[in-house]
Scaffold this motif. Structure first.
Motif, PDB file in Angstrom:
ATOM      1  N   ASN A   1     -18.346  84.004  21.762  1.00  0.00           N
ATOM      2  CA  ASN A   1     -17.004  84.526  21.495  1.00  0.00           C
ATOM      3  C   ASN A   1     -16.244  83.633  20.524  1.00  0.00           C
ATOM      4  O   ASN A   1     -15.550  84.114  19.618  1.00  0.00           O
ATOM      5  N   VAL A   2     -16.373  82.326  20.709  1.00  0.00           N
ATOM      6  CA  VAL A   2     -15.669  81.404  19.820  1.00  0.00           C
ATOM      7  C   VAL A   2     -16.271  81.449  18.421  1.00  0.00           C
ATOM      8  O   VAL A   2     -15.550  81.383  17.416  1.00  0.00           O
ATOM      9  N   LEU A   3     -17.569  81.599  18.336  1.00  0.00           N
ATOM     10  CA  LEU A   3     -18.223  81.712  17.031  1.00  0.00           C
ATOM     11  C   LEU A   3     -17.692  82.906  16.247  1.00  0.00           C
ATOM     12  O   LEU A   3     -17.486  82.815  15.036  1.00  0.00           O
ATOM     13  N   GLN A   4     -17.449  84.016  16.931  1.00  0.00           N
ATOM     14  CA  GLN A   4     -16.907  85.191  16.245  1.00  0.00           C
ATOM     15  C   GLN A   4     -15.548  84.878  15.635  1.00  0.00           C
ATOM     16  O   GLN A   4     -15.236  85.291  14.506  1.00  0.00           O
ATOM     17  N   LYS A   5     -14.712  84.144  16.365  1.00  0.00           N
ATOM     18  CA  LYS A   5     -13.394  83.768  15.843  1.00  0.00           C
ATOM     19  C   LYS A   5     -13.535  82.820  14.658  1.00  0.00           C
ATOM     20  O   LYS A   5     -12.807  82.934  13.664  1.00  0.00           O
ATOM     21  N   MET A   6     -14.472  81.895  14.744  1.00  0.00           N
ATOM     22  CA  MET A   6     -14.694  80.943  13.658  1.00  0.00           C
ATOM     23  C   MET A   6     -15.159  81.676  12.402  1.00  0.00           C
ATOM     24  O   MET A   6     -14.700  81.388  11.292  1.00  0.00           O
ATOM     25  N   ARG A   7     -16.049  82.628  12.584  1.00  0.00           N
ATOM     26  CA  ARG A   7     -16.558  83.397  11.440  1.00  0.00           C
ATOM     27  C   ARG A   7     -15.452  84.256  10.819  1.00  0.00           C
ATOM     28  O   ARG A   7     -15.308  84.318   9.595  1.00  0.00           O
ATOM     29  N   GLU A   8     -14.662  84.906  11.656  1.00  0.00           N
ATOM     30  CA  GLU A   8     -13.591  85.771  11.163  1.00  0.00           C
ATOM     31  C   GLU A   8     -12.552  84.986  10.371  1.00  0.00           C
ATOM     32  O   GLU A   8     -12.029  85.469   9.362  1.00  0.00           O
ATOM     33  N   ARG A   9     -12.266  83.783  10.808  1.00  0.00           N
ATOM     34  CA  ARG A   9     -11.235  82.975  10.154  1.00  0.00           C
ATOM     35  C   ARG A   9     -11.807  81.958   9.178  1.00  0.00           C
ATOM     36  O   ARG A   9     -11.068  81.183   8.574  1.00  0.00           O
ATOM     37  N   ASP A  10     -13.129  81.969   9.022  1.00  0.00           N
ATOM     38  CA  ASP A  10     -13.802  81.056   8.104  1.00  0.00           C
ATOM     39  C   ASP A  10     -13.448  79.600   8.431  1.00  0.00           C
ATOM     40  O   ASP A  10     -13.133  78.802   7.556  1.00  0.00           O
ATOM     41  N   GLU A  11     -13.527  79.268   9.718  1.00  0.00           N
ATOM     42  CA  GLU A  11     -13.209  77.919  10.186  1.00  0.00           C
ATOM     43  C   GLU A  11     -14.448  77.253  10.773  1.00  0.00           C
ATOM     44  O   GLU A  11     -15.297  77.907  11.366  1.00  0.00           O
ATOM     45  N   GLU A  12     -14.509  75.938  10.626  1.00  0.00           N
ATOM     46  CA  GLU A  12     -15.662  75.175  11.078  1.00  0.00           C
ATOM     47  C   GLU A  12     -15.471  74.552  12.461  1.00  0.00           C
ATOM     48  O   GLU A  12     -16.404  73.969  13.003  1.00  0.00           O
ATOM     49  N   TYR A  13     -14.268  74.672  13.022  1.00  0.00           N
ATOM     50  CA  TYR A  13     -13.956  73.981  14.268  1.00  0.00           C
ATOM     51  C   TYR A  13     -13.113  74.845  15.197  1.00  0.00           C
ATOM     52  O   TYR A  13     -12.348  75.704  14.740  1.00  0.00           O
ATOM     53  N   ALA A  14     -13.235  74.567  16.487  1.00  0.00           N
ATOM     54  CA  ALA A  14     -12.368  75.159  17.501  1.00  0.00           C
ATOM     55  C   ALA A  14     -12.039  74.082  18.524  1.00  0.00           C
ATOM     56  O   ALA A  14     -12.864  73.212  18.820  1.00  0.00           O
ATOM     57  N   ILE A  15     -10.824  74.141  19.048  1.00  0.00           N
ATOM     58  CA  ILE A  15     -10.392  73.153  20.039  1.00  0.00           C
ATOM     59  C   ILE A  15     -10.469  73.772  21.425  1.00  0.00           C
ATOM     60  O   ILE A  15      -9.929  74.855  21.661  1.00  0.00           O
TER      61      ILE A  15
ATOM     62  N   ALA B   1      -4.891  59.489   9.626  1.00  0.00           N
ATOM     63  CA  ALA B   1      -5.790  60.592   9.984  1.00  0.00           C
ATOM     64  C   ALA B   1      -7.040  60.566   9.119  1.00  0.00           C
ATOM     65  O   ALA B   1      -8.161  60.749   9.608  1.00  0.00           O
ATOM     66  N   ARG B   2      -6.868  60.320   7.824  1.00  0.00           N
ATOM     67  CA  ARG B   2      -8.022  60.255   6.913  1.00  0.00           C
ATOM     68  C   ARG B   2      -8.976  59.147   7.337  1.00  0.00           C
ATOM     69  O   ARG B   2     -10.193  59.344   7.390  1.00  0.00           O
ATOM     70  N   LYS B   3      -8.434  57.974   7.639  1.00  0.00           N
ATOM     71  CA  LYS B   3      -9.279  56.849   8.029  1.00  0.00           C
ATOM     72  C   LYS B   3     -10.020  57.128   9.333  1.00  0.00           C
ATOM     73  O   LYS B   3     -11.189  56.745   9.496  1.00  0.00           O
ATOM     74  N   LEU B   4      -9.371  57.799  10.266  1.00  0.00           N
ATOM     75  CA  LEU B   4     -10.031  58.149  11.521  1.00  0.00           C
ATOM     76  C   LEU B   4     -11.175  59.124  11.273  1.00  0.00           C
ATOM     77  O   LEU B   4     -12.233  59.037  11.896  1.00  0.00           O
ATOM     78  N   MET B   5     -10.948  60.073  10.377  1.00  0.00           N
ATOM     79  CA  MET B   5     -12.008  61.025  10.032  1.00  0.00           C
ATOM     80  C   MET B   5     -13.213  60.308   9.451  1.00  0.00           C
ATOM     81  O   MET B   5     -14.358  60.579   9.822  1.00  0.00           O
ATOM     82  N   ILE B   6     -12.951  59.372   8.540  1.00  0.00           N
ATOM     83  CA  ILE B   6     -14.044  58.664   7.876  1.00  0.00           C
ATOM     84  C   ILE B   6     -14.806  57.788   8.858  1.00  0.00           C
ATOM     85  O   ILE B   6     -16.040  57.761   8.874  1.00  0.00           O
ATOM     86  N   SER B   7     -14.081  57.076   9.716  1.00  0.00           N
ATOM     87  CA  SER B   7     -14.737  56.142  10.635  1.00  0.00           C
ATOM     88  C   SER B   7     -15.556  56.854  11.698  1.00  0.00           C
ATOM     89  O   SER B   7     -16.551  56.324  12.190  1.00  0.00           O
ATOM     90  N   SER B   8     -15.155  58.085  12.053  1.00  0.00           N
ATOM     91  CA  SER B   8     -15.844  58.824  13.108  1.00  0.00           C
ATOM     92  C   SER B   8     -16.778  59.904  12.583  1.00  0.00           C
ATOM     93  O   SER B   8     -17.541  60.497  13.351  1.00  0.00           O
ATOM     94  N   SER B   9     -16.710  60.178  11.267  1.00  0.00           N
ATOM     95  CA  SER B   9     -17.456  61.294  10.656  1.00  0.00           C
ATOM     96  C   SER B   9     -17.095  62.621  11.304  1.00  0.00           C
ATOM     97  O   SER B   9     -17.890  63.555  11.310  1.00  0.00           O
ATOM     98  N   GLN B  10     -15.886  62.709  11.846  1.00  0.00           N
ATOM     99  CA  GLN B  10     -15.349  63.951  12.394  1.00  0.00           C
ATOM    100  C   GLN B  10     -14.147  64.336  11.544  1.00  0.00           C
ATOM    101  O   GLN B  10     -13.111  63.674  11.589  1.00  0.00           O
ATOM    102  N   PHE B  11     -14.290  65.402  10.780  1.00  0.00           N
ATOM    103  CA  PHE B  11     -13.283  65.733   9.785  1.00  0.00           C
ATOM    104  C   PHE B  11     -12.271  66.756  10.304  1.00  0.00           C
ATOM    105  O   PHE B  11     -11.763  67.593   9.565  1.00  0.00           O
ATOM    106  N   PHE B  12     -11.976  66.638  11.592  1.00  0.00           N
ATOM    107  CA  PHE B  12     -11.038  67.539  12.247  1.00  0.00           C
ATOM    108  C   PHE B  12     -10.444  66.810  13.441  1.00  0.00           C
ATOM    109  O   PHE B  12     -11.178  66.294  14.291  1.00  0.00           O
ATOM    110  N   LEU B  13      -9.115  66.732  13.504  1.00  0.00           N
ATOM    111  CA  LEU B  13      -8.448  66.002  14.580  1.00  0.00           C
ATOM    112  C   LEU B  13      -7.376  66.874  15.227  1.00  0.00           C
ATOM    113  O   LEU B  13      -6.554  67.468  14.524  1.00  0.00           O
TER     114      LEU B  13
END
Length: 209
Positions: free
Chosen positions: A106-120, A169-181
């Motif tokens: 179900n979440v994948l369908q929402k991600m595809r519809e909105r062209d998003e790579e992440y869900a919280i 936020a940018r530095k946290l993304m780089i240090s964790s390799s997670q580009f979504f916070l």
């Protein structure tokens, strides 16, 4: 290039050769069922950062033929500072959210519809997990799309507040390799900030001559 290879090796993009033709394969393209395009650059001259930024904005993926290097916005922001602004000025106030019992399908369908790579995933008004494309890919490979998103979510992640600087936020993304916070206060989820917001708000004055 297989989905299994990309998920196992945490690779989200790669160039492959099919005969005399190069092809871009992305994790997002494989999961969403679409082809991605890229722009080739012959490194005969000197490229300014501003020029590279503009090309990524236009084409999304750049392939430098001489060095066999493929880059996108996530790679570019690793070396470029963000503007001196707060996360709250640019955050997404409508990220995809899911209760922990929701299925990956179900979440994948929402991600595809909105062209998003992440869900919280939200538990008691606060983020308790992040489902990214690697988690979705794992669920696909194991035939477990009907299971709870929490089974495939990343549970160890950084969070920021609206008052956090975008550079933090940018530095946290780089240090964790997670580009979504997730963006939170002490009571609830307020939104999210991703590589998209960082890329759109880089401090270009620092490298434009």
């Amino acid at each position: 290039m297989s989905l299994e290879y990309m998920v196992k090796n945490k690779v989200d993009k790669i160039i492959i050769n099919e005969g005399n033709k190069r092809k871009l394969v992305t994790l997002k393209g494989l999961i969403f069922g679409r082809e991605e395009t890229f722009h080739e650059i012959n490194e005969g001259g000197t490229w300014k950062k501003e020029e590279i930024y503009n090309l990524i904005s236009k084409y999304h993926f750049l392939f430098f033929t001489s060095s066999n290097l493929l880059i996108d916005a996530k790679d570019f922001i690793k070396s470029e500072k963000a503007k001196e602004i707060e996360v709250g000025e640019v955050m997404n106030v409508e990220p995809i959210i899911s209760p922990p019992e929701e299925s990956v399908y179900n979440v994948l369908q929402k991600m595809r519809e909105r062209d998003e790579e992440y869900a919280i995933i939200v538990c008691n008004s606060l983020p308790c997990g992040i489902l990214d494309l690697f988690g979705v890919g794992k669920a696909i490979l194991e035939g477990r799309l009907k299971e709870s998103v929490m089974n495939f979510a990343e549970k160890d992640f950084f969070k920021v507040t609206p008052e956090s600087s975008l550079e933090t936020a940018r530095k946290l993304m780089i240090s964790s390799s997670q580009f979504f916070l997730p963006v939170v206060d002490f009571r609830t989820l307020l939104g999210s900030v991703s590589w998209k917001e960082v890329f759109d708000n880089l401090n270009k004055e620092a490298y434009v001559s």
